[in-house]
Design a protein around this motif. Structure first.
Motif, PDB file in Angstrom:
ATOM      1  N   THR A 124     -39.071  19.538  19.030  1.00 41.24           N
ATOM      2  CA  THR A 124     -38.729  18.663  17.913  1.00 41.24           C
ATOM      3  C   THR A 124     -38.855  19.391  16.592  1.00 41.24           C
ATOM      4  OG1 THR A 124     -39.524  16.753  19.185  1.00 41.24           O
ATOM      5  CG2 THR A 124     -39.205  16.441  16.824  1.00 41.24           C
ATOM      6  N   MET A 125     -39.864  20.251  16.450  1.00 38.88           N
ATOM      7  CA  MET A 125     -40.070  20.947  15.183  1.00 38.88           C
ATOM      8  C   MET A 125     -38.891  21.861  14.861  1.00 38.88           C
ATOM      9  SD  MET A 125     -42.180  21.188  12.669  1.00 38.88           S
ATOM     10  CE  MET A 125     -42.064  22.162  11.169  1.00 38.88           C
ATOM     11  N   VAL A 126     -38.411  22.622  15.822  1.00 38.95           N
ATOM     12  CA  VAL A 126     -37.285  23.507  15.540  1.00 38.95           C
ATOM     13  C   VAL A 126     -36.006  22.706  15.320  1.00 38.95           C
ATOM     14  CG1 VAL A 126     -36.608  23.921  17.957  1.00 38.95           C
ATOM     15  CG2 VAL A 126     -36.139  25.652  16.211  1.00 38.95           C
ATOM     16  N   THR A 127     -35.891  21.565  15.980  1.00 35.23           N
ATOM     17  CA  THR A 127     -34.714  20.717  15.783  1.00 35.23           C
ATOM     18  C   THR A 127     -34.682  20.153  14.365  1.00 35.23           C
ATOM     19  OG1 THR A 127     -34.662  20.142  18.136  1.00 35.23           O
ATOM     20  CG2 THR A 127     -33.464  18.690  16.639  1.00 35.23           C
ATOM     21  N   ILE A 128     -35.843  19.781  13.841  1.00 34.26           N
ATOM     22  CA  ILE A 128     -35.916  19.288  12.464  1.00 34.26           C
ATOM     23  C   ILE A 128     -35.451  20.358  11.490  1.00 34.26           C
ATOM     24  CG2 ILE A 128     -37.526  18.625  10.637  1.00 34.26           C
ATOM     25  CD1 ILE A 128     -39.195  17.243  12.842  1.00 34.26           C
ATOM     26  N   LEU A 129     -35.925  21.583  11.661  1.00 32.97           N
ATOM     27  CA  LEU A 129     -35.540  22.675  10.753  1.00 32.97           C
ATOM     28  C   LEU A 129     -34.057  23.009  10.903  1.00 32.97           C
ATOM     29  CD1 LEU A 129     -38.688  24.958  11.121  1.00 32.97           C
ATOM     30  CD2 LEU A 129     -38.141  23.374   9.257  1.00 32.97           C
ATOM     31  N   TRP A 130     -33.558  22.927  12.106  1.00 35.96           N
ATOM     32  CA  TRP A 130     -32.127  23.144  12.360  1.00 35.96           C
ATOM     33  C   TRP A 130     -31.285  22.097  11.629  1.00 35.96           C
ATOM     34  CZ3 TRP A 130     -28.971  20.593  16.476  1.00 35.96           C
ATOM     35  CH2 TRP A 130     -27.737  21.216  16.680  1.00 35.96           C
TER      36      TRP A 130
ATOM     37  N   THR B   3     -32.553  33.509  14.178  1.00 37.26           N
ATOM     38  CA  THR B   3     -32.906  33.730  12.774  1.00 37.26           C
ATOM     39  C   THR B   3     -34.345  34.192  12.590  1.00 37.26           C
ATOM     40  OG1 THR B   3     -33.553  31.408  12.543  1.00 37.26           O
ATOM     41  CG2 THR B   3     -31.271  31.977  11.984  1.00 37.26           C
ATOM     42  N   GLY B   4     -35.155  34.077  13.652  1.00 39.08           N
ATOM     43  CA  GLY B   4     -36.570  34.412  13.524  1.00 39.08           C
ATOM     44  C   GLY B   4     -37.402  33.284  12.966  1.00 39.08           C
ATOM     45  N   VAL B   5     -36.794  32.101  12.773  1.00 36.98           N
ATOM     46  CA  VAL B   5     -37.552  30.955  12.274  1.00 36.98           C
ATOM     47  C   VAL B   5     -38.605  30.541  13.287  1.00 36.98           C
ATOM     48  CG1 VAL B   5     -37.387  28.498  11.665  1.00 36.98           C
ATOM     49  CG2 VAL B   5     -35.753  30.129  10.722  1.00 36.98           C
ATOM     50  N   VAL B   6     -38.283  30.662  14.571  1.00 36.93           N
ATOM     51  CA  VAL B   6     -39.270  30.391  15.614  1.00 36.93           C
ATOM     52  C   VAL B   6     -39.358  31.588  16.542  1.00 36.93           C
ATOM     53  CG1 VAL B   6     -38.951  27.892  15.550  1.00 36.93           C
ATOM     54  CG2 VAL B   6     -37.611  29.252  17.155  1.00 36.93           C
ATOM     55  N   THR B   7     -40.502  31.736  17.150  1.00 39.38           N
ATOM     56  CA  THR B   7     -40.711  32.756  18.176  1.00 39.38           C
ATOM     57  C   THR B   7     -41.232  32.075  19.422  1.00 39.38           C
ATOM     58  OG1 THR B   7     -42.965  33.158  17.393  1.00 39.38           O
ATOM     59  CG2 THR B   7     -41.216  34.554  16.482  1.00 39.38           C
ATOM     60  N   GLY B   8     -41.196  32.769  20.522  1.00 34.64           N
ATOM     61  CA  GLY B   8     -41.696  32.203  21.762  1.00 34.64           C
ATOM     62  C   GLY B   8     -43.198  32.361  21.885  1.00 34.64           C
ATOM     63  N   THR B   9     -43.761  31.637  22.830  1.00 29.32           N
ATOM     64  CA  THR B   9     -45.171  31.833  23.142  1.00 29.32           C
ATOM     65  C   THR B   9     -45.362  33.129  23.919  1.00 29.32           C
ATOM     66  OG1 THR B   9     -44.897  30.456  25.121  1.00 29.32           O
ATOM     67  CG2 THR B   9     -45.654  29.361  23.116  1.00 29.32           C
TER      68      THR B   9
ATOM     69  N   VAL C 244     -33.075  25.622  19.298  1.00 28.18           N
ATOM     70  CA  VAL C 244     -33.910  26.764  19.694  1.00 28.18           C
ATOM     71  C   VAL C 244     -33.101  28.057  19.607  1.00 28.18           C
ATOM     72  CG1 VAL C 244     -35.257  27.805  21.549  1.00 28.18           C
ATOM     73  CG2 VAL C 244     -35.371  25.339  21.172  1.00 28.18           C
ATOM     74  N   ARG C 245     -31.834  28.007  20.028  1.00 28.55           N
ATOM     75  CA  ARG C 245     -30.975  29.191  19.959  1.00 28.55           C
ATOM     76  C   ARG C 245     -30.866  29.678  18.503  1.00 28.55           C
ATOM     77  NH1 ARG C 245     -27.455  30.263  23.797  1.00 28.55           N
ATOM     78  NH2 ARG C 245     -27.125  28.052  24.276  1.00 28.55           N
ATOM     79  N   TRP C 246     -30.619  28.728  17.594  1.00 28.10           N
ATOM     80  CA  TRP C 246     -30.541  29.080  16.174  1.00 28.10           C
ATOM     81  C   TRP C 246     -31.880  29.612  15.673  1.00 28.10           C
ATOM     82  CZ3 TRP C 246     -33.595  26.467  12.547  1.00 28.10           C
ATOM     83  CH2 TRP C 246     -33.407  26.873  11.217  1.00 28.10           C
ATOM     84  N   GLY C 247     -32.975  28.928  16.013  1.00 27.46           N
ATOM     85  CA  GLY C 247     -34.291  29.337  15.538  1.00 27.46           C
ATOM     86  C   GLY C 247     -34.678  30.721  16.013  1.00 27.46           C
TER      87      GLY C 247
ATOM     88  N   GLU D 122     -51.152  25.389  12.230  1.00 27.86           N
ATOM     89  CA  GLU D 122     -50.791  26.723  11.772  1.00 27.86           C
ATOM     90  C   GLU D 122     -49.395  27.118  12.243  1.00 27.86           C
ATOM     91  OE1 GLU D 122     -53.668  29.570  13.055  1.00 27.86           O
ATOM     92  OE2 GLU D 122     -52.863  29.729  15.096  1.00 27.86           O
ATOM     93  N   GLN D 123     -48.975  26.665  13.439  1.00 27.04           N
ATOM     94  CA  GLN D 123     -47.613  26.925  13.882  1.00 27.04           C
ATOM     95  C   GLN D 123     -46.608  26.216  12.976  1.00 27.04           C
ATOM     96  OE1 GLN D 123     -47.631  25.564  17.937  1.00 27.04           O
ATOM     97  NE2 GLN D 123     -48.440  27.485  18.749  1.00 27.04           N
ATOM     98  N   MET D 124     -46.935  24.991  12.587  1.00 28.71           N
ATOM     99  CA  MET D 124     -46.094  24.221  11.686  1.00 28.71           C
ATOM    100  C   MET D 124     -45.890  24.975  10.370  1.00 28.71           C
ATOM    101  SD  MET D 124     -47.001  20.415  10.162  1.00 28.71           S
ATOM    102  CE  MET D 124     -48.551  20.968   9.413  1.00 28.71           C
ATOM    103  N   ALA D 125     -46.985  25.506   9.822  1.00 33.15           N
ATOM    104  CA  ALA D 125     -46.911  26.255   8.569  1.00 33.15           C
ATOM    105  C   ALA D 125     -46.077  27.518   8.744  1.00 33.15           C
ATOM    106  CB  ALA D 125     -48.315  26.611   8.092  1.00 33.15           C
ATOM    107  N   ALA D 126     -46.277  28.219   9.869  1.00 33.63           N
ATOM    108  CA  ALA D 126     -45.550  29.468  10.101  1.00 33.63           C
ATOM    109  C   ALA D 126     -44.051  29.225  10.231  1.00 33.63           C
ATOM    110  CB  ALA D 126     -46.083  30.164  11.348  1.00 33.63           C
TER     111      ALA D 126
END
Length: 231
Positions: A92-98, A131-137, A125-128, A151-155
């Motif tokens: 959901t977090m990456v979808t919001i930013l997308w 772009t480097g907006v998100v990374t995997g675990t 997720v593909r977009w994130g 802290e993940q939210m902030a990052a």
């Protein structure tokens, strides 16, 4: 239906604007000049109360929930429930930013084996990831259902701001929080930025970077970010 008048503009035959008076009963008047006039009316969606029975007016997060709902950034977990106290997951977090980025389509090979094709969050997720907006675990796992920590939210938000070219130079000393030592290295600068900008505040005296971020907290973060940085 569902719209109200935003503006009434009247131009005379020479293109000069004619003064329009808005009356209290929903009507508009003007003095007819010599010759013809052009009347242009624009409309805006009527403000509606939130459909969520679990978001009461006066709650500290009410305005934030209203903001993210009306701007299409977050929806409810059901038609009548927002679930403000539930943790929000990584999908959901990456979808919001997308959505905030305008839902761009990218041609990028999905690196995460646990993100299958054609889910509601796949393209986000593909977009994130592209772009480097998100990374995997891990290099091959995203764990979309895992709760987002503070802290993940902030990052994620910090990386999004950098991706958009926004100013991310603000910072503050996290050592004012007694649990600052529990902040992971990757999140130290993003958290310092979020705290300095007022997007994140402490829970009591603590920062609690490893705690799950609730839907109400993320709605508040997004509203503050959009109203100060993204506009």
């Amino acid at each position: 239906e569902g719209y109200v008048v935003d503006e009434v503009v009247v131009l005379d035959r020479n293109g000069n604007e004619v003064e329009v008076t808005q009356k209290g009963d929903g009507t508009y008047t003007f003095t007819q000049p010599s010759g013809s006039v052009t009347v242009t009316v624009t409309f805006t969606p009527a403000e509606e109360s939130l459909p969520f029975t679990d978001v009461e007016e006066g709650a500290w997060y009410y305005d934030a929930v209203e903001y993210v709902y009306q701007n299409g950034l977050m929806s409810g977990v059901a038609a009548d429930r927002f679930a403000p106290d539930l943790p929000l997951n990584r999908a959901t977090m990456v979808t919001i930013l997308w959505r905030l980025a305008g839902e761009p389509a990218v041609d990028y090979a999905m690196p995460f084996g646990d993100v299958v094709e054609d889910t509601w969050y796949t393209e986000a997720v593909r977009w994130g990831a592209s772009t480097g907006v998100v990374t995997g675990t891990t290099p091959t796992t995203y764990r979309p259902e895992q709760a987002v920590t503070r802290e993940q939210m902030a990052a994620m938000l910090h990386r999004y701001a950098e991706y958009m070219g926004y100013d991310t130079t603000a910072s503050t000393d996290l050592d004012t929080f007694p649990d600052a030592a529990s902040v992971n290295d990757y999140a130290a600068a993003p958290l310092a930025w979020c705290v300095a900008e007022g997007f994140i505040s402490g829970i009591g005296a603590e920062l609690r970077p490893q705690s799950g971020a609730t839907r109400a907290q993320i709605a508040t973060l997004l509203m503050r970010f959009c109203e100060t940085i993204a506009e």
